[in-house]
Design a protein around this motif. Structure first.
Motif, PDB file in Angstrom:
ATOM      1  N   GLY A  55       0.832  -1.204   0.000  1.00 40.61           N
ATOM      2  CA  GLY A  55       0.000   0.000   0.000  1.00 40.61           C
ATOM      3  C   GLY A  55       0.861   1.246   0.000  1.00 40.61           C
ATOM      4  O   GLY A  55       0.619   2.193   0.754  1.00 40.61           O
ATOM      5  N   GLN A  72       5.004   3.812   2.449  1.00 40.34           N
ATOM      6  CA  GLN A  72       3.689   3.296   2.834  1.00 40.34           C
ATOM      7  C   GLN A  72       2.751   4.433   3.213  1.00 40.34           C
ATOM      8  O   GLN A  72       3.148   5.379   3.908  1.00 40.34           O
ATOM      9  N   ARG A  73       1.499   4.302   2.790  1.00 41.87           N
ATOM     10  CA  ARG A  73       0.505   5.341   3.084  1.00 41.87           C
ATOM     11  C   ARG A  73      -0.175   5.113   4.429  1.00 41.87           C
ATOM     12  O   ARG A  73      -0.833   6.001   4.952  1.00 41.87           O
ATOM     13  N   LYS A  74      -0.056   3.908   4.962  1.00 41.19           N
ATOM     14  CA  LYS A  74      -0.666   3.582   6.247  1.00 41.19           C
ATOM     15  C   LYS A  74       0.374   2.932   7.152  1.00 41.19           C
ATOM     16  O   LYS A  74       1.470   2.576   6.713  1.00 41.19           O
ATOM     17  N   ALA A  75       0.019   2.776   8.423  1.00 41.74           N
ATOM     18  CA  ALA A  75       0.931   2.170   9.396  1.00 41.74           C
ATOM     19  C   ALA A  75       1.408   0.816   8.904  1.00 41.74           C
ATOM     20  O   ALA A  75       0.614   0.072   8.304  1.00 41.74           O
ATOM     21  N   PHE A  77       3.939   2.823   8.048  1.00 40.31           N
ATOM     22  CA  PHE A  77       4.517   3.964   7.329  1.00 40.31           C
ATOM     23  C   PHE A  77       5.998   3.750   7.007  1.00 40.31           C
ATOM     24  O   PHE A  77       6.835   4.628   7.214  1.00 40.31           O
ATOM     25  N   LYS A 118       4.700   2.813  17.252  1.00 40.23           N
ATOM     26  CA  LYS A 118       3.623   3.593  16.659  1.00 40.23           C
ATOM     27  C   LYS A 118       3.803   5.101  16.885  1.00 40.23           C
ATOM     28  O   LYS A 118       3.361   5.911  16.076  1.00 40.23           O
TER      29      LYS A 118
END
Length: 368
Positions: A55, A72-75, A77, A118
């Motif tokens: 992603g 990456q666009r989401k975690a 990242f 995170k």
């Protein structure tokens, strides 16, 4: 998401290399992941497929060399750089890298687990040291905390490595190999031939060290500081009667030292600093301003009534600093900030010399 499983699902033979592997071996967190794979006709197609699985966006950093970056666009990242082996083989690739501690490789397996924080976005990786490919003595240099070139030609091949040697050592709290320091002194003038934005990035990362002044002093000892900033060369012989050996340059490095101390002891120096923390410039920007704050003292030095004076050096210094920062490709925002700091750096002292500071004087100071 199991990053290793996703990566090895696309590239069956893939190696973790560079700073990520070095930091993993040192049990340090890292943000970026560098991968090297055997060259293949479908390398670009595989890279795009990996980007879709993660992603992530995908774009070339160097299309001719086949270096791609995935974000990456989401975690979690992840930022991942991937490239084919330089020279077609892993051995050739490693022997063309900069320092031995960066010339290591670790073959990824689906079971290798990247854990991420995170809050910070940092990664960690546990690995088996016995499975690390080390052709240049990097593991030994890691244990000795030493930055040593892979070969004698690394500085002429890419002169930004002259500065990177100090930046890597500063980041890791390592030493620079004596032979490397001699090579830096020999080739320091080459730093002017490299892309200046790369010089800026290495320099600003060096300022993240809590003892950046020590590394600047070492750079000066081996000719690199004034190769990057020729305007600082004349400081060394200016006002030696006042500042002692090293003249204004000694004073300059002491100011950077005080900045190092300030940002390592903010709570003690400024107990209520959290109230204005959001307004404070980045520490590395303030340290850069400290390095250039007296850049104009030599050209403005003059004997007036038997005393050495530097009238107007702060305003002229702001102009000189702006030109230096433009050459180093700083943003306009950073240039305006540093120029303003340098142009007004005498005002706090002048205000503090008054027995009473009026509200109007404080307003005028903060308005600028």
């Amino acid at each position: 998401m199991n990053l290793s499983a996703e990566i090895t699902g696309v590239f069956k033979e893939v190696y973790l290399v560079g700073g990520a592997l070095r930091d993993a071996l040192l049990k340090r967190p890292f943000k970026d992941i560098d991968l090297a794979v055997p060259p293949s006709a479908d390398f670009k197609a595989r890279t795009l497929r990996l980007a879709r699985k993660l992603g992530a966006s995908c774009f070339p950093l160097d299309e001719e060399a086949g270096i791609y970056r995935l974000n990456q666009r989401k975690a979690p990242f992840c930022q991942l750089d991937i490239m084919p082996f330089v020279g077609g083989k892993l051995e050739t690739d490693l022997k063309r890298r900069d320092f031995t501690i960066n010339a290591l490789a670790y073959k990824l397996s689906p079971g290798a687990v990247f854990t991420s924080d995170k809050k910070t976005g940092d990664f960690r990786l546990r690995l088996d040291r016995s499975k690390v490919t080390d052709l240049c003595g990097g593991l030994k240099d890691l244990a000795a905390k030493k930055v040593r070139p892979v070969s004698q030609g690394i500085f002429t091949d890419d002169p930004v490595r002259l500065l990177r040697a100090f930046r890597v050592a500063a980041t890791l709290d390592f030493t620079v190999d004596p032979a490397a320091l001699k090579a830096v002194k020999k080739h320091s003038a080459l730093i002017a031939s490299t892309a200046q934005e790369r010089v800026r990035e290495e320099l600003m990362r060096l300022f993240e060290s809590p003892v950046s002044h020590k590394w600047l002093a070492l750079m000066h000892k081996h000719g690199l500081l004034t190769a990057i900033f020729p305007d600082l060369a004349s400081q060394e012989s200016c006002a030696t009667a006042y500042y002692g050996k090293g003249g204004v340059l000694t004073h300059t490095l002491r100011v950077v030292e005080r900045m190092d101390y300030l940002f390592e002891n903010l709570a003690a120096c400024l107990p209520e600093y959290k109230k204005v923390a959001e307004l404070m410039p980045a520490p590395r920007t303030m340290k850069f301003a400290a390095l250039l704050h007296d850049i104009a003292k030599p050209p403005k030095a003059a004997m007036i009534k038997g005393r050495l004076r530097f009238f107007g050096h702060e305003e002229f210094g702001a102009v000189m600093a702006e030109k230096v920062m433009e050459q180093l490709r700083f943003s306009r925002e950073d240039i305006r900030l540093v120029s303003k700091i340098i142009g007004t750096h005498l005002r706090p002292g002048n205000l503090a010399a008054n027995e009473v500071i009026s509200d109007r004087a404080m307003f005028r100071f903060f308005r600028t």
